[in-house]
Motif scaffolding. Structure first.
Motif, short mmCIF file in Angstrom:
data_model
loop_
_atom_site.label_atom_id
_atom_site.label_comp_id
_atom_site.label_asym_id
_atom_site.label_seq_id
_atom_site.Cartn_x
_atom_site.Cartn_y
_atom_site.Cartn_z
N THR A 683 0.85 -1.19 0.00
CA THR A 683 0.00 0.00 0.00
C THR A 683 0.89 1.24 0.00
OG1 THR A 683 -1.79 1.12 1.15
CG2 THR A 683 -0.13 0.07 2.51
N ALA A 684 0.27 2.41 0.09
CA ALA A 684 1.01 3.68 0.09
C ALA A 684 0.40 4.61 1.14
CB ALA A 684 0.95 4.33 -1.30
N LEU A 685 1.19 5.58 1.55
CA LEU A 685 0.74 6.53 2.58
C LEU A 685 0.06 7.72 1.89
CD1 LEU A 685 3.80 6.53 5.04
CD2 LEU A 685 1.63 5.34 5.29
N TRP A 686 -1.10 7.45 1.22
CA TRP A 686 -1.83 8.55 0.56
C TRP A 686 -2.44 9.52 1.57
CZ3 TRP A 686 -6.78 8.52 2.24
CH2 TRP A 686 -7.31 7.31 2.74
N GLU A 687 -2.53 9.14 2.86
CA GLU A 687 -3.08 10.03 3.89
C GLU A 687 -2.21 11.27 4.09
OE1 GLU A 687 -4.20 5.81 4.61
OE2 GLU A 687 -2.28 6.86 4.50
N LEU A 688 -0.93 11.17 3.78
CA LEU A 688 -0.05 12.33 3.98
C LEU A 688 -0.41 13.48 3.05
CD1 LEU A 688 3.41 10.52 4.40
CD2 LEU A 688 1.91 11.43 6.18
N HIS A 689 -0.91 13.17 1.86
CA HIS A 689 -1.31 14.25 0.93
C HIS A 689 -2.54 14.98 1.46
CE1 HIS A 689 1.52 13.29 -2.30
NE2 HIS A 689 1.34 12.01 -1.95
N LEU A 690 -3.43 14.27 2.14
CA LEU A 690 -4.57 14.94 2.77
C LEU A 690 -4.13 15.79 3.96
CD1 LEU A 690 -7.25 12.08 2.75
CD2 LEU A 690 -7.13 14.05 1.24
N LEU A 691 -3.18 15.27 4.71
CA LEU A 691 -2.71 16.01 5.88
C LEU A 691 -1.89 17.24 5.47
CD1 LEU A 691 -1.66 12.98 8.13
CD2 LEU A 691 -3.57 14.52 8.53
N GLN A 692 -1.39 17.26 4.24
CA GLN A 692 -0.69 18.45 3.78
C GLN A 692 -1.63 19.65 3.66
OE1 GLN A 692 1.44 17.24 0.16
NE2 GLN A 692 3.30 18.19 1.02
N HIS A 696 -4.26 22.91 10.45
CA HIS A 696 -3.26 23.24 11.46
C HIS A 696 -1.89 23.32 10.79
CE1 HIS A 696 -0.95 23.09 15.20
NE2 HIS A 696 -2.08 23.30 15.86
N PRO A 697 -1.14 24.42 10.97
CA PRO A 697 0.14 24.56 10.26
C PRO A 697 1.19 23.54 10.67
CG PRO A 697 -0.18 26.34 11.86
CD PRO A 697 -1.47 25.60 11.77
N THR A 698 1.20 23.12 11.94
CA THR A 698 2.20 22.14 12.38
C THR A 698 1.95 20.78 11.75
OG1 THR A 698 2.24 23.32 14.50
CG2 THR A 698 3.33 21.20 14.42
N VAL A 699 0.68 20.40 11.59
CA VAL A 699 0.36 19.14 10.91
C VAL A 699 0.83 19.20 9.46
CG1 VAL A 699 -1.52 17.60 10.24
CG2 VAL A 699 -1.59 18.73 12.45
N GLN A 700 0.65 20.35 8.83
CA GLN A 700 1.11 20.51 7.44
C GLN A 700 2.63 20.32 7.35
OE1 GLN A 700 -0.19 24.31 5.99
NE2 GLN A 700 -2.35 23.93 6.45
N LYS A 701 3.37 20.90 8.31
CA LYS A 701 4.83 20.78 8.29
C LYS A 701 5.26 19.33 8.44
CE LYS A 701 5.75 25.35 10.27
NZ LYS A 701 6.30 26.09 11.44
N PHE A 702 4.64 18.60 9.36
CA PHE A 702 5.01 17.20 9.57
C PHE A 702 4.68 16.35 8.35
CE2 PHE A 702 5.64 17.87 14.14
CZ PHE A 702 6.64 16.94 14.41
N ALA A 703 3.51 16.61 7.73
CA ALA A 703 3.12 15.82 6.55
C ALA A 703 4.10 16.05 5.40
CB ALA A 703 1.70 16.20 6.14
N SER A 704 4.45 17.31 5.17
CA SER A 704 5.43 17.60 4.10
C SER A 704 6.77 16.98 4.41
CB SER A 704 5.58 19.12 3.95
OG SER A 704 4.33 19.73 3.68
N HIS A 705 7.17 16.99 5.67
CA HIS A 705 8.44 16.40 6.08
C HIS A 705 8.45 14.89 5.83
CE1 HIS A 705 11.98 15.56 8.51
NE2 HIS A 705 11.26 14.76 9.28
N LEU A 706 7.35 14.20 6.12
CA LEU A 706 7.28 12.75 5.92
C LEU A 706 7.21 12.40 4.44
CD1 LEU A 706 4.85 11.71 8.80
CD2 LEU A 706 7.32 11.41 8.72
N ILE A 707 6.54 13.22 3.64
CA ILE A 707 6.47 12.95 2.19
C ILE A 707 7.87 13.05 1.58
CG2 ILE A 707 5.66 13.96 0.01
CD1 ILE A 707 3.01 14.51 1.39
N ALA A 708 8.69 13.97 2.15
CA ALA A 708 10.06 14.12 1.64
C ALA A 708 10.98 13.01 2.13
CB ALA A 708 10.62 15.48 2.07
N GLY A 709 10.47 12.09 2.97
CA GLY A 709 11.28 10.97 3.43
C GLY A 709 11.86 11.17 4.81
#
Length: 796
Positions: A683-692, A696-709
């Motif tokens: 499967t894939a972590l498609w939830e991170l694109h929704l969390l981007q 909440h700005p902190t949630v956006q930062k963490f989601a972008s950070h995880l998408i970048a690896g």
């Protein structure tokens, strides 16, 4: 079986001192003397009663039946009698005394028996006394005056005159009653006060009492040594008898005394003086200090007894004889008394009678009144947090353990939850080699003489002297003593927990027990690990636990396995599976606060046991946590994404879930409750694109950070304030309990004030013209004719 043991009072818990023993001995001697004196009085009364029974006439005087015979004997007596005027004064006085005492009439003359009857066997004195008729207390006492007897053929007939004794006391009471009635009659009736006048009078009385309390308190605080006796005067106001101000005055005195004792109590425990210390002569300053300490301890003890009695009266719904305070007002008094005891419990843990206060406060933690229960619980929590050494904590834990066992585990969960605030970080688990090694001892004189030279001995002596002084000057308590107290405290806590796990598994105390085990599990002895893990697993498998209780079970189990439990060969896969099942029972509602327990479990299960966790298990948890981050509040999302970041940096090949083209064998099964077999690698972590796109700005930062690896450097790295914090800290930092947004939303300030312009509001020119025409016209008020409109409508 119900435990009927009562809580011991202050008097029973007081330590027996020499002063108390002396007082007991004096009381015993005084009682013995009183008993002997009473016995002598009773014996004396009995002897007097016996003599009285012999001398006094037991039956009423008999009238002479034969008047003729009596007349003859009277004539004969008159002939034989000696006239009184012919007797000397001394003889006359002697006869009068004999007549009063009746010493020559010691036998019963009313029985008409001959004189020589004494030779016969007479009945006992006690039996004769019993035959004497009793007189009622209502009968007036009469004085008997004996006269000369009369003798006839039948025998001697005594003559006496009964003279009633005047009841002087009764007459005086009647006179005083008459005087009081006269005075009452003369006095004017009391004026009837209006409610306003009664309120003003009450305010005046209350102000006078307040000023008196303030004057006494300020005098005591200014010079405690000299004015210690004023404490007794202030404490006497605890029994205020004026019903108008009694409740408020007693409350004020309780609080005032509590503050005074907090200020003037010394920073040490006052012990009673021995007999030798009392006998020795000391300086005036020392004697003054001794008197101050003795008076302070005495008044403090009486004050605590008054508070205890107030609480007991309220508990037993018992009114005093004076009925100054109603039962309803007693609740307020009891609440103030409990507050004072809680303050003293926290403020004076080193002073006398602290254990007695603990014995009073701990049962009140289980009180039906929510207010009193919360007061006592908060006081015990404060005591645990500020107790660095552990003496007070040990005393409280002992009493709580006895309370839980005595009530047959029927107590509030808050009583056991206070154990979570204990300041216990380490205990004596096992002795290290350093502890087992013998301690360094100072060299003896013979050893020095044998092994050292004269100069070396001199230096060694100076060095040992310095070491001894350093040890004596060390003010802090030794670490060994502290560890010993903490070990004993924790043993009592674990005994309480294990009893509940064994005997009361369906008790409402189970969540508090599991939470406590989760906190102190790393301090449990290795011998209990196997049995405890079996019990925890059986509790989870039973299905009777809520999700929160099961989370505490899991956390306790992994705390055990992560500490000394590493040496045990136990497979905790069943606990991983249960946590995997439980994750979807959490959401953004009331269960959002339990995400903190989940984050602690994940930290212990994965970060601290990375070598024992397979890749499939880590991928499954990473996917399920990403799904959960969409369903919870922002603080929980931040904590979960921080945990995912730890997963991606700790375990290899977690970036498989960031690539949607990589495929493996099988299909991802999200509904399968086995993390090892759900094929999470497909499967894939498609939830991170929704969390981007999260609000909440902190949630956006963490989601972008995880998408970048989850890089540690570069443009995709997190700022330091986020990367250096743990998941639990981030969860608490961004908590929304205060209904505030963190970080705060920037307020947008307009460039100019919002003003309403009449011209700008209407864009249409024609509408604007019609409006201006309507405004310029003068409005003429015409009478409304509703009938006209009705006629037009009917014609139409």
């Amino acid at each position: 079986r119900k435990n009927t043991k009562r809580v011991p009072s202050f008097r029973k818990l007081l330590r027996t001192s020499q002063i108390k023993l002396d007082n007991k001995l004096k009381n015993k001697q005084y009682k013995q003397k009183s008993a002997a004196k009473k016995y002598r009085k009773e014996q004396k009364k009995l002897r007097e009663a016996v003599r009285d029974a012999i001398s006094r006439k037991p039956f009423p005087l008999e009238e002479c039946k034969k008047k003729q015979v009596a007349g003859k004997w009277e004539e004969k007596e008159e002939e034989d009698a000696l006239p009184l005027d012919m007797m000397d004064e001394d003889d006359l006085k002697l006869m009068e005394d004999l007549a009063q005492k009746a010493s020559f009439l010691t036998r019963d003359l009313s029985s008409n028996e001959p004189v020589h009857i004494k030779k016969r066997k007479r009945e006992s004195v006690i039996e004769k006394y019993e035959k004497v008729p009793r007189r009622l207390q209502t009968e007036p006492e009469k004085e008997v005056i004996h006269l000369l007897p009369i003798k006839d053929k039948t025998g001697i007939i005594p003559q006496s005159v009964e003279k009633p004794v005047l009841d002087v006391a009764h007459d005086e009471e009647e006179d005083t009653e008459d005087m009081e009635e006269a005075e009452d009659f003369n006095e004017e009736p009391l004026p009837i006060l209006t409610p306003e006048e009664m309120a003003a009078q009450r305010r005046q009385k209350l102000q006078e009492r307040k000023m008196h309390i303030a004057a006494l308190a300020s005098a005591i605080l200014s010079e405690p040594d000299s004015n210690i006796k004023k404490l007794k005067e202030l404490r006497a106001m605890l029994i205020e008898q004026d019903p108008n101000v009694a409740v408020i005055v007693r409350k004020l005195v309780m609080v005032s005394l509590m503050e005074i004792f907090k200020d003037i109590a010394p920073s040490y425990k006052i012990r009673p003086l021995t007999e030798a210390e009392k006998a020795t002569k000391v300086k005036k300053e020392t004697q003054k200090l001794r008197e101050f300490e003795e008076g302070l301890v005495s008044q403090y003890k009486f004050y605590l007894e008054n508070l205890e009695q107030t609480i007991k009266d309220w508990k037993q719904r018992k009114l005093k004889k004076s009925n100054v305070i109603s039962l309803k007002a007693y609740k307020g008094l009891a609440e103030v008394a409990v507050k004072c005891l809680c303050e003293l419990l926290v403020a004076l843990p080193h002073f006398n009678f602290h254990n007695n206060i603990i014995v009073l406060i701990v049962p009140l933690m289980n009180d039906p009144s929510k207010m009193i229960s919360e007061l006592c619980v908060e006081a015990v929590k404060k005591l645990f947090k500020q107790d660095k050494l552990g003496y007070a904590s040990l005393g409280v834990v002992k009493v709580i353990s006895g309370l839980v066992r005595g009530r047959n585990y029927d107590v509030r969960p808050e009583v056991l939850k206070v154990f979570l605030h204990l300041r216990i970080k380490e205990v004596e688990l096992q002795k290290d080699s350093e502890d087992i090694a013998p301690k360094k001892k100072f060299m003896t004189y013979k050893e020095k003489r044998k092994n050292l030279s004269r100069m070396q001995r001199k230096w060694k002596k100076a060095e040992e002297k310095l070491e001894r002084e350093l040890l004596e000057a060390e003010a802090s308590e030794s670490k060994e003593k502290k560890l010993k107290l903490h070990t004993e405290t924790l043993n009592i806590v674990f005994v309480t927990y294990f009893r509940i796990l064994k005997k009361a598994q369906k008790s409402p105390l189970l969540p508090a027990v599991l939470e406590g085990l989760a906190k102190f599990a790393h301090l449990i002895n290795v011998e209990f690990f196997d049995d405890l893990l079996i019990v925890l697993h059986s509790l989870i498998a039973s299905g009777d636990l809520s999700y929160r209780e099961s989370l505490h079970c899991i956390l306790s189990a992994f705390h055990i396995l992560s500490g000394q439990g590493d040496v045990l060969n136990i497979d905790p896969m069943k606990f991983y599976t249960h946590l995997y099942k439980t994750l979807f029972s959490l959401h953004a509602g009331g269960t959002n606060e339990d995400i903190g327990i989940v984050l602690q479990c994940l930290d212990v299960m994965f970060a601290k046991r990375r070598k024992q966790v397979s890749q499939q298990r880590a991928l499954a948890f990473l996917k399920r946590l990403s799904i959960l981050a969409l369903h919870v509040l922002p603080n929980s999302s931040v904590g979960i994404l921080a945990t995912n970041r730890v997963f991606m940096q700790t375990f290899p090949r977690m970036d498989l879930l960031l690539d949607n083209e990589s495929q493996g064998s099988g299909v991802y099964l999200p509904e399968l409750q086995e993390p090892e077999h759900c094929n999470a690698q497909n499967t894939a972590l498609w939830e991170l694109h929704l969390l981007q796109r999260h609000y909440h700005p902190t949630v956006q930062k963490f989601a972008s950070h995880l998408i970048a690896g989850a890089p540690t450097e570069g443009s995709g790295a997190l700022p330091l304030d986020l990367s250096q914090r743990s998941a639990t800290e981030l969860f608490e930092t961004y908590c929304m309990k205060g209904m505030t947004f963190n970080p705060p939303v920037a307020s947008v300030t307009p460039r100019r004030k919002d003003t309403f312009s009449q011209m700008d509001s209407f864009v249409d020119e024609e509408l604007n013209k019609q409006l201006q025409q309507h405004i310029s016209k003068t409005v003429a008020h015409k009478p409304l004719d509703f009938a006209k409109h009705l006629k037009e409508s009917s014609l139409a």
